[in-house]
Write a protein that holds these residues in place. Structure first.
Motif: not given
Length: 150
Positions: A126-147
């Motif tokens: 499970t990521p420490t933090a997750l963000t999803r943002v929409g752009v046009e008809r797609g999306r970007a997902e960014v996951r941060l994993y902190i050890d």
């Protein structure tokens, strides 16, 4: 640091996408954005006072748009250039995020590894933090994993 790590991740992601690729970022995903299929992913590791991994996945045909705008062209560049642009976006998001997590600290990052969606490996954690943002008809997902052990 003001705000949570997730808020910082969202701010860094939105700012880089808007400033570097000149796209409008939607904070709330539409149904087409939510269901968009993954197309490519980049990840890198970082070390410093905190260590971990940052993963950036683009979905829904977003990669040609982001890379063309990043390079200032109207036509999508060759596939290898699109993947290279995703690696650079990943570098920039991480570079914007880390000072929010640990101001005035020094970090080092590995070069990003970029893969197509079929080659991307799912991370079971499970990521420490997750963000999803929409752009046009797609999306970007960014996951941060902190050890946690670090």
């Amino acid at each position: 640091m003001g705000g949570s790590i997730e808020q910082s991740l969202n701010r860094a992601t939105s700012w880089i996408l808007e400033q570097v690729t000149m796209v409008k970022v939607d904070e709330e995903l539409s149904d087409p954005q939510r269901s968009a299929e993954p197309e490519a992913e980049a990840f890198l590791r970082f070390v410093g006072p905190v260590r971990g991994t940052l993963r950036v996945r683009v979905c829904g045909g977003l990669l040609p748009t982001l890379s063309a705008r990043m390079l200032g062209t109207s036509e999508p560049p060759e596939t290898w250039m699109q993947l290279d642009a995703l690696g650079e976006i990943t570098n920039l998001i991480c570079g914007g995020l880390l000072p929010m997590i640990a101001p005035e600290e020094v970090f080092s990052q590995t070069p990003p590894t970029v893969t197509s969606a079929r080659e991307a490996q799912e991370v079971g954690e499970t990521p420490t933090a997750l963000t999803r943002v929409g752009v046009e008809r797609g999306r970007a997902e960014v996951r941060l994993y902190i050890d946690e052990a670090a």
